[in-house]
Design an enzyme around this catalytic site. Structure first.
Site, PDB file in Angstrom:
ATOM      1  CG  LEU A  33      -3.371  13.298  -1.842  1.00  0.00           C
ATOM      2  CD1 LEU A  33      -3.302  13.907  -0.374  1.00  0.00           C
ATOM      3  CD2 LEU A  33      -2.237  12.324  -1.923  1.00  0.00           C
ATOM      4  CD  GLN A  35     -10.705   7.290   1.668  1.00  0.00           C
ATOM      5  OE1 GLN A  35     -11.063   8.453   0.968  1.00  0.00           O
ATOM      6  NE2 GLN A  35     -10.362   7.144   2.985  1.00  0.00           N
ATOM      7  CG  HIS A  37      -2.227   9.018  -1.450  1.00  0.00           C
ATOM      8  ND1 HIS A  37      -3.058   9.172  -2.602  1.00  0.00           N
ATOM      9  CD2 HIS A  37      -1.120   8.796  -1.499  1.00  0.00           C
ATOM     10  CE1 HIS A  37      -2.092   8.863  -3.614  1.00  0.00           C
ATOM     11  NE2 HIS A  37      -0.943   8.786  -2.961  1.00  0.00           N
ATOM     12  CD  GLN A  61       9.155   8.715  -7.817  1.00  0.00           C
ATOM     13  OE1 GLN A  61       9.504   9.321  -6.929  1.00  0.00           O
ATOM     14  NE2 GLN A  61       8.213   7.994  -7.878  1.00  0.00           N
ATOM     15  CB  SER A 187      -3.442   3.905  -8.919  1.00  0.00           C
ATOM     16  OG  SER A 187      -2.435   4.562  -9.726  1.00  0.00           O
TER      17      SER A 187
HETATM   18  O1  PAF Z   1       4.912   6.300  -4.395  1.00  0.00           O
HETATM   19  C1  PAF Z   1       4.980   7.473  -4.420  1.00  0.00           C
HETATM   20  O2  PAF Z   1       4.144   8.325  -4.461  1.00  0.00           O
HETATM   21  C2  PAF Z   1       6.429   8.095  -4.636  1.00  0.00           C
HETATM   22  O3  PAF Z   1       7.250   7.077  -5.246  1.00  0.00           O
HETATM   23  C3  PAF Z   1       7.075   8.432  -3.350  1.00  0.00           C
HETATM   24  C4  PAF Z   1       7.494   7.564  -2.449  1.00  0.00           C
HETATM   25  C5  PAF Z   1       6.086   9.728  -2.847  1.00  0.00           C
HETATM   26  C6  PAF Z   1       8.358   9.126  -3.932  1.00  0.00           C
HETATM   27  O4  PAF Z   1       8.255  10.104  -4.888  1.00  0.00           O
END
Ligand code: PAF
Length: 280
Positions: A33, A35, A37, A61, A187
């Protein structure tokens, strides 16, 4: 903050709160995480009674297994940050809890054009995996609102489509991208940048700003090309620099001077793939 690892327990807990009429806001994350988030958690607080977050590095993903293996994990620091930001509930499931059916042969979502362009084209299967996990999370948490960061512009559009086609009741709220003082979009991947690429990385946002400044009605290929050339000269490897219709994500080669635009970038800084965008 209460931490849940099992679907049964969090569902039971949230159901009782929702029965009492509490409005819930949900921030899904993959941890590491920053800032950006935390700003989503804070924004959820202003709109909802209860704020829920999840940390789950979703294997389905990652089209590149190497990227999955290298994804930063900072769970203790994350829990501390969430607690300080006033998050009420954290869902921290295992892969087995989220995918008892296994990782392969998941449901297929009809994402149409959104899956064929930009990250859809460069990261095959990525948005299918994002939809798969977020649909599961939404069916567990049933939040009134889900807060997402605009940095993942295409992901926001994909998830809006998934929520609509799956007839989920959650309202999506898109919050502005948080940036470092030098303009680099925050990021989780930024911690993996070498010092040299970290120093150069603000160029990505500067290129998007130059596109906004220099674009004129008519042919727009040259402004994209200039941005690509600047990035390549600095040692980046762009997957794409594109300008699209901000509503539909249709890629544009000419501009009528009226359509709202989004300039989008996906760029390799060494081994780290960074994305950013600017709406204007
Ligand atoms: O953006 C992200 O961190 C991810 O794609 C998410 C939305 C948590 C899904 O895993």
């Amino acid at each position: 903050m209460i931490v849940f690892k099992y679907i049964h327990d969090i569902s039971h807990y949230l159901h009782s709160l929702q029965q009492q009429g509490k409005k819930t806001g949900f921030v899904p994350t993959m941890g590491a995480l920053h800032q950006g988030h935390i700003s989503l958690i804070e924004s959820a607080h202003t709109k909802c009674d209860i704020v829920i977050s999840s940390i789950f590095v979703n294997p389905t993903q990652f089209n590149d297994p190497g990227d999955f293996d290298k994804y930063p994990i900072t769970i203790e620091k994350d829990i501390d940050m969430l607690e300080k930001a006033g998050c009420d509930v954290l869902f921290l499931p295992s892969v087995k809890e989220m995918y008892p059916e296994g990782l392969t042969d998941g449901k297929q979502y009809e994402l149409g054009y959104l899956e064929l362009v930009l990250d859809g084209a460069y990261r095959p299967g990525h948005f299918q995996g994002v939809c798969r996990v977020v649909e599961k999370l939404l069916r567990i948490v049933h939040p009134d609102k889900m807060l997402l960061g605009q940095k993942d512009y295409q992901q926001c559009m994909v998830l809006a489509k998934m929520v609509e086609t799956e007839r989920l009741k959650t309202i999506i709220i898109i919050c502005p991208t948080k940036r470092e003082a030098d303009g680099l979009a925050m990021s989780s991947r930024n911690v993996r940048l070498t010092n040299a690429f970290r120093a150069k990385a603000p160029l990505i946002y500067q290129c998007l700003q130059s596109i906004k400044k220099e674009i004129k009605p008519g042919d727009i290929s040259h402004v994209k090309q200039q941005a690509i050339e600047k990035l390549v000269a600095a040692g980046f490897k762009p997957d794409y620099i594109e300008v699209a219709n901000a509503q539909t994500l249709e890629l544009l080669h000419t501009w009528d001077g009226k359509t709202a635009l989004v300039a989008l970038a996906a760029v390799f800084a060494g081994e780290v793939r960074l994305i950013d965008n600017l709406v204007f």
